[in-house]
Design an enzyme around this catalytic site. Sequence first.
Site, PDB file in Angstrom:
ATOM      1  N   GLU A 232       1.074  -1.156   0.046  1.00  0.00           N
ATOM      2  CA  GLU A 232       0.035  -0.037  -0.197  1.00  0.00           C
ATOM      3  C   GLU A 232       0.912   1.259   0.028  1.00  0.00           C
ATOM      4  O   GLU A 232       0.477   2.201  -0.707  1.00  0.00           O
ATOM      5  CB  GLU A 232      -0.801  -0.095   1.236  1.00  0.00           C
ATOM      6  CG  GLU A 232      -1.750  -1.100   1.174  1.00  0.00           C
ATOM      7  CD  GLU A 232      -1.331  -2.153   2.067  1.00  0.00           C
ATOM      8  OE1 GLU A 232      -2.097  -2.872   2.824  1.00  0.00           O
ATOM      9  OE2 GLU A 232      -0.208  -2.561   2.072  1.00  0.00           O
TER      10      GLU A 232
ATOM     11  N   CYS B 253      -2.808  -3.341   7.459  1.00  0.00           N
ATOM     12  CA  CYS B 253      -2.343  -3.059   8.914  1.00  0.00           C
ATOM     13  C   CYS B 253      -2.488  -1.566   9.255  1.00  0.00           C
ATOM     14  O   CYS B 253      -2.949  -0.709   8.691  1.00  0.00           O
ATOM     15  CB  CYS B 253      -0.967  -3.310   8.938  1.00  0.00           C
ATOM     16  SG  CYS B 253       0.410  -2.121   8.338  1.00  0.00           S
TER      17      CYS B 253
ATOM     18  N   CYS C  72      -0.483   1.098   7.243  1.00  0.00           N
ATOM     19  CA  CYS C  72      -1.102   1.351   5.829  1.00  0.00           C
ATOM     20  C   CYS C  72      -2.389   2.118   5.956  1.00  0.00           C
ATOM     21  O   CYS C  72      -2.857   2.988   5.281  1.00  0.00           O
ATOM     22  CB  CYS C  72      -1.045   0.182   5.254  1.00  0.00           C
ATOM     23  SG  CYS C  72       0.323  -0.289   4.614  1.00  0.00           S
TER      24      CYS C  72
END
Length: 162
Positions: free
Chosen positions: A56, A84, A87
Amino acid sequence: MLTEDEKYMKEALRQAKKAYQIGEVPIGCVITYEGKIIARGYNRRTIDKNTLAHAELAAIRKASKKLNDWRLEGCTMYVTLEPCQMCSGAIVQARIPKVVVGCMNPKAGCAGSILNLLQMPRFNHQAELVTGVLGEECSQMMKAFFQDLREKKKKEKKQEIQ
């Protein structure tokens, strides 16, 4: 006939396959703007020896450069695995209005599994979230990768013993 979300998730899966081929956890990402892919990324943490080398973040960096702006308003992110916390925070900071996720990550996901940082009402930006697009395909790639990794480790351990 594929939906638009499925079409672009297929492209994210192509990026994930690149990560798989170099021994990285197979996570891929594409960002679209006005119906065109403007950025691609795949996981490179181990190869680059960099905690920040997530799919990302690579795609956000490329999209920002392409649009010449840190704000990615009007863009859509397609990512094979739920982002996560790092990101998800970057997605909010970049003002990406829509995120399409392949499979969820119950151990580390922050777009609905552990937390949903993309839709926290107290932040000044929230993203529309679509989950499960080509989810089985995304999940199977992850499972195959970790199965291959376990097999590789077994072989290495067996060779050490001999």
